[in-house]
Design an enzyme around this catalytic site. Sequence first.
Site, PDB file in Angstrom:
ATOM      1  N   SER A 109       0.858  -1.190   0.000  1.00 26.43           N
ATOM      2  CA  SER A 109       0.000   0.000   0.000  1.00 26.43           C
ATOM      3  C   SER A 109       0.893   1.238   0.000  1.00 26.43           C
ATOM      4  O   SER A 109       2.060   1.157   0.394  1.00 26.43           O
ATOM      5  CB  SER A 109      -0.836  -0.002   1.283  1.00 26.43           C
ATOM      6  N   TYR A 121      -1.778  -1.069  10.444  1.00 26.51           N
ATOM      7  CA  TYR A 121      -1.868  -1.305   8.986  1.00 26.51           C
ATOM      8  C   TYR A 121      -0.586  -0.864   8.281  1.00 26.51           C
ATOM      9  O   TYR A 121      -0.003  -1.620   7.498  1.00 26.51           O
ATOM     10  CB  TYR A 121      -3.070  -0.544   8.446  1.00 26.51           C
TER      11      TYR A 121
HETATM   12  N1  NAD Z   1      -8.501  -0.038  -1.885  1.00 30.17           N
HETATM   13  C1  NAD Z   1      -7.442   0.683  -1.596  1.00 30.17           C
HETATM   14  O1  NAD Z   1      -7.490   1.927  -1.647  1.00 30.17           O
HETATM   15  C2  NAD Z   1      -6.148   0.010  -1.222  1.00 30.17           C
HETATM   16  C3  NAD Z   1      -5.004   0.819  -1.124  1.00 30.17           C
HETATM   17  C4  NAD Z   1      -3.792   0.221  -0.775  1.00 30.17           C
HETATM   18  C5  NAD Z   1      -3.732  -1.136  -0.550  1.00 30.17           C
HETATM   19  N2  NAD Z   1      -4.850  -1.899  -0.646  1.00 30.17           N
HETATM   20  C6  NAD Z   1      -4.717  -3.331  -0.376  1.00 30.17           C
HETATM   21  O2  NAD Z   1      -5.329  -4.068  -1.383  1.00 30.17           O
HETATM   22  C7  NAD Z   1      -5.733  -5.338  -0.862  1.00 30.17           C
HETATM   23  C8  NAD Z   1      -7.144  -5.642  -1.329  1.00 30.17           C
HETATM   24  O3  NAD Z   1      -8.024  -4.711  -0.756  1.00 30.17           O
HETATM   25  P1  NAD Z   1      -9.317  -4.138  -1.469  1.00 30.17           P
HETATM   26  O4  NAD Z   1      -9.193  -2.692  -1.444  1.00 30.17           O
HETATM   27  O5  NAD Z   1      -9.566  -4.861  -2.745  1.00 30.17           O
HETATM   28  O6  NAD Z   1     -10.387  -4.503  -0.336  1.00 30.17           O
HETATM   29  P2  NAD Z   1     -11.718  -5.392  -0.334  1.00 30.17           P
HETATM   30  O7  NAD Z   1     -12.263  -5.252   1.040  1.00 30.17           O
HETATM   31  O8  NAD Z   1     -12.575  -5.050  -1.491  1.00 30.17           O
HETATM   32  O9  NAD Z   1     -11.162  -6.871  -0.551  1.00 30.17           O
HETATM   33  C9  NAD Z   1     -10.397  -7.531   0.413  1.00 30.17           C
HETATM   34  C10 NAD Z   1     -10.809  -8.998   0.383  1.00 30.17           C
HETATM   35  O10 NAD Z   1      -9.925  -9.702   1.284  1.00 30.17           O
HETATM   36  C11 NAD Z   1     -10.731 -10.598   2.034  1.00 30.17           C
HETATM   37  N3  NAD Z   1     -10.085 -10.882   3.316  1.00 30.17           N
HETATM   38  C12 NAD Z   1      -9.879 -10.008   4.336  1.00 30.17           C
HETATM   39  N4  NAD Z   1      -9.275 -10.646   5.348  1.00 30.17           N
HETATM   40  C13 NAD Z   1      -9.085 -11.929   4.956  1.00 30.17           C
HETATM   41  C14 NAD Z   1      -8.517 -13.071   5.579  1.00 30.17           C
HETATM   42  N5  NAD Z   1      -8.030 -13.023   6.813  1.00 30.17           N
HETATM   43  N6  NAD Z   1      -8.482 -14.231   4.886  1.00 30.17           N
HETATM   44  C15 NAD Z   1      -8.999 -14.299   3.625  1.00 30.17           C
HETATM   45  N7  NAD Z   1      -9.565 -13.260   2.992  1.00 30.17           N
HETATM   46  C16 NAD Z   1      -9.598 -12.092   3.666  1.00 30.17           C
HETATM   47  C17 NAD Z   1     -12.061  -9.865   2.229  1.00 30.17           C
HETATM   48  O11 NAD Z   1     -13.107 -10.760   2.569  1.00 30.17           O
HETATM   49  C18 NAD Z   1     -12.240  -9.218   0.874  1.00 30.17           C
HETATM   50  O12 NAD Z   1     -12.946 -10.050  -0.023  1.00 30.17           O
HETATM   51  C19 NAD Z   1      -5.568  -5.232   0.656  1.00 30.17           C
HETATM   52  O13 NAD Z   1      -4.381  -5.895   1.053  1.00 30.17           O
HETATM   53  C20 NAD Z   1      -5.436  -3.751   0.897  1.00 30.17           C
HETATM   54  O14 NAD Z   1      -4.681  -3.462   2.050  1.00 30.17           O
HETATM   55  C21 NAD Z   1      -6.059  -1.359  -0.980  1.00 30.17           C
END
Ligand code: NAD
Length: 260
Positions: free
Chosen positions: A141, A154
Amino acid sequence: MKFKEKTAYITGGGSGIGKATALAFAAEGANVAIVDINAEGAQQTASEIEKLGGKCLAIVGDISSPTLVENSIKDTIAKFGGLDFAFNNAGCEFVAPLLETSESQWDEVIDTNLKGTFMVAKHAAEHMVRQKFGVIINNASDAGLRGIRLNAAYSTSKAGIIHLTRSIALDYGAYNVRCNCICPGCIKTPLCERFNAEVGARKGKSGEEVLEAFVKANIPMQRVGMPDEVASVVLFLCSDDARYVSGAIIPIDGGLTAGM
Ligand SMILES: NC(=O)c1ccc[n+]([C@@H]2O[C@H](COP(=O)([O-])OP(=O)(O)OC[C@H]3O[C@@H](n4cnc5c(N)ncnc54)[C@H](O)[C@@H]3O)[C@@H](O)[C@H]2O)c1
């Protein structure tokens, strides 16, 4: 099709960035295994892939469980006959500064984001080193590149993922196993929505207000990113076009972390 007869294993494939990446891999001919704690999300992604004529193994479970990780990788290899790409994407966030973070909240974030990534990488790399081919992509991230307010656990977990990526690239490059890290900025997903709503609640503002002000003040491209704009970078990094890229930490953030 770029990934015909290849297999991709994706954590958090039931929503957001993981789902977009699962669909993109399937569209390029890959077999896809997804692991998600949310059964409904995982089933939905699997049925969308199958409707497109692709193959998907949907596994419901928590990636902070060592047994789940080990078994899900074994099951993926057994079902599809191999494993070529692992996308460490599942993650959870917790909005609070240090003094409001309990030990159990800290453990949940670190166990999911950092330990989960470590375990998936370890079991995937075992197979990849044996077959002398594989690509691991870790999702950190912008919060891993510099501190973020109200995000002690985080940010720490994401900074750890960046260094873990470098260690894997150093140790297994000689086996033709590449490892790279992506650092998304503000991507339109439920996680991003929850984050802004929680920050907003502390400031007496709505999540939308917080996001709008943040984008205006901080993102040079003046917009949030979409999950498929992250998926396309993951697919590039897994492709032969990126065959000499390893140990790279790549922001996908519209310029957010380029500077002040
Ligand atoms: N969306 C953003 O702005 C952003 C920015 C930087 C990093 N990220 C990273 O991207 C990744 C995906 O996030 P996203 O934004 O698509 O979020 P999201 O909430 O849409 O998807 C995350 C998915 O991970 C699953 N999950 C969470 N904990 C889990 C666990 N312990 N075991 C199995 N599955 C689990 C959730 O059920 C969900 O389906 C994350 O690691 C997040 O930190 C997202």
